[in-house]
Design a protein around this motif. Structure first.
Motif, PDB file in Angstrom:
ATOM      1  N   UNK A 163      63.617  42.987  30.789  1.00 53.40           N
ATOM      2  CA  UNK A 163      64.447  44.059  31.318  1.00 53.40           C
ATOM      3  C   UNK A 163      64.113  44.270  32.795  1.00 53.40           C
ATOM      4  N   UNK A 164      65.014  44.930  33.492  1.00 57.76           N
ATOM      5  CA  UNK A 164      64.831  45.147  34.922  1.00 57.76           C
ATOM      6  C   UNK A 164      65.425  46.485  35.324  1.00 57.76           C
ATOM      7  N   UNK A 165      64.757  47.157  36.265  1.00 59.36           N
ATOM      8  CA  UNK A 165      65.349  48.332  36.896  1.00 59.36           C
ATOM      9  C   UNK A 165      65.403  48.063  38.391  1.00 59.36           C
ATOM     10  N   UNK A 166      65.588  49.077  39.189  1.00 61.86           N
ATOM     11  CA  UNK A 166      65.752  48.870  40.634  1.00 61.86           C
ATOM     12  C   UNK A 166      64.478  48.407  41.317  1.00 61.86           C
ATOM     13  N   UNK A 167      63.321  48.639  40.684  1.00 62.91           N
ATOM     14  CA  UNK A 167      62.051  48.263  41.304  1.00 62.91           C
ATOM     15  C   UNK A 167      61.365  47.062  40.647  1.00 62.91           C
ATOM     16  N   UNK A 168      61.492  46.947  39.330  1.00 64.27           N
ATOM     17  CA  UNK A 168      60.640  46.000  38.615  1.00 64.27           C
ATOM     18  C   UNK A 168      61.390  45.249  37.520  1.00 64.27           C
ATOM     19  N   UNK A 169      60.801  44.155  37.088  1.00 63.73           N
ATOM     20  CA  UNK A 169      61.196  43.492  35.855  1.00 63.73           C
ATOM     21  C   UNK A 169      59.977  43.473  34.938  1.00 63.73           C
ATOM     22  N   UNK A 170      60.213  43.437  33.628  1.00 58.78           N
ATOM     23  CA  UNK A 170      59.083  43.424  32.699  1.00 58.78           C
ATOM     24  C   UNK A 170      59.506  42.852  31.350  1.00 58.78           C
TER      25      UNK A 170
END
Length: 304
Positions: free
Chosen positions: A133-140
Motif C-alpha cells: 500500500x502507499x500514501x502520499x509519503x510512504x509505501x509499505x
C-alpha cells in the motif's frame, strides 16, 4: 481434479544470475501455454500447497499471516478482484455468487465482505499473497500470507517499505535508488511477472529463515550439496496493480526443477553452472551456496 501438469520455469537458462526486477508482461510466453498468462496457477500439486498453508496458518500464524495498516475497504476490493479472477480462470474449480466464493477443490466458501477475507482465499490457492500500500509519503507491506518463504521471515518484513524489504539482497542497490518509481510502476502498470531462483537440496515449501526447535539447521536450510542431490527452487512473482486503491497485489508461487531434469538437458546444466560461477561472493552467501559451493559445481560438471 483432471491431470494438470505443473508449469516449469527455468529463469537461469540465459546463464546469468540477475538481481534486477526483470519485470515482463503477464502475456509473455514461457512455454507453458495458457498457464503462463494466468494470475493463479492450479496443478496436480494443489493438495500439497494447501495442506502446507492450512498447517502453518493454524499453528504458526504469527510468522506467516500478518497485517500492518491494512484497512478493510482495501482488503474487500482485493478479495473481490481475486474472487472474480479465480472464477474466470478456473470456472470448474471456483464459483462466484454475489459476495460468496466457493472453492470446489477444498469444499470451502468465503464471503469477500467479511473481515480477513484474504486469509480464507489464500487457503484456496497455491500462491502466497502480499499487498503493498502507499500514501502520499510512504509505501509499505500491508499484508502477507506467506507459507512458502525462501529463507526469509515474513514477520520481519511486514510494514517495511520497498527499500527495507530488499535491503538484504546483494546488488539490489541500483533498483533501490529508484524505489519510488519502481513502486509507482507496480501500482500503475501490469499485470507483470518476474522470477527469482535458488539452488537447494530439498523440495520443502516452507523455508522460513528461523529454524524450528528440534530441527537440524543444515537440513532445514536445504544446502547439503555433499549429499549429491539438488533442486532449483523458482519463485514466479506476479504483480497486479490497483491504482484506484494506491496498492498492488503480489502473488508468489514456488515451484521446483529437480536435478534429474537439469542434468538431462545440457543447456540447463551448462547455463546453471555458468550462472552460479558468475555470482558475486556476496550473492553466494545470500543464496546459501557459499559453504558448499564446490560440491554444487561438481554436481554440474560430472559430464562436462
Amino acid at each position: 481434479m483432471k491431470v494438470i501438469v505443473p508449469p516449469r520455469y527455468t529463469p537461469w537458462a540465459n546463464g546469468a544470475y540477475e538481481v534486477s526486477p526483470g519485470l515482463k508482461a503477464l502475456t509473455t510466453d514461457f512455454g507453458n501455454g495458457n498457464m503462463d498468462h494466468r494470475h493463479f496457477q492450479i496443478d496436480n500439486d494443489y493438495a500439497r500447497y494447501v495442506s502446507n498453508k492450512q498447517h502453518l496458518a493454524s499453528k504458526h500464524s504469527i510468522q506467516h499471516v500478518l497485517r500492518d495498516r491494512f484497512d478493510r475497504a482495501t482488503e474487500a476490493r482485493l478479495a473481490d478482484a481475486i474472487a472474480q479472477q479465480l472464477s474466470t480462470e478456473y470456472p470448474t474449480f471456483f464459483a462466484r455468487s454475489h459476495s460468496v466464493l466457493t472453492c470446489h477443490l477444498t469444499g470451502t466458501q468465503c464471503d469477500i465482505r467479511e473481515p480477513r477475507a484474504l486469509d480464507a482465499i489464500a487457503l484456496m490457492i497455491q500462491e502466497d499473497l502480499a499487498v503493498v500500500c502507499r500514501d502520499q509519503q510512504n509505501d509499505w507491506l500491508a499484508y502477507l500470507h506467506v507459507c512458502s518463504p525462501s529463507d526469509w521471515a515474513p514477520e520481519a518484513k511486514i510494514g517495511g517499505n520497498f527499500i527495507a524489504t530488499h535491503a538484504p539482497v546483494p546488488g539490489f542497490e541500483r533498483t533501490n535508488a529508484v524505489a519510488a518509481r519502481m513502486v509507482d510502476s507496480i501500482i500503475n502498470r501490469g499485470p507483470l511477472v518476474r522470477f527469482v531462483w535458488s539452488v537447494v537440496t530439498d523440495d520443502r515449501l516452507n523455508h522460513h529463515s528461523e529454524v524450528p526447535d528440534g530441527e537440524d539447521p543444515a537440513r532445514w536450510h536445504g544446502r547439503q550439496f555433499e549429499l549429491g542431490r539438488f533442486w532449483v527452487r523458482v519463485e514466479r512473482q506476479v504483480t497486479w496493480g490497483f491504482p484506484i486503491l494506491d496498492a498492488a497485489l503480489f502473488t508468489i508461487r514456488v515451484s521446483f526443477v529437480p536435478d534429474t531434469d537439469v542434468l538431462a538437458n545440457s543447456l540447463l546444466t551448462d547455463s546453471l553452472r555458468t550462472a552460479l560461477l558468475g555470482m558475486s561472493a556476496e550473492a553466494r552467501v545470500y543464496k546459501g551456496v557459499n559453504d558448499q559451493f564446490h560440491h554444487l559445481i561438481s554436481l554440474l560438471t560430472k559430464d562436462a
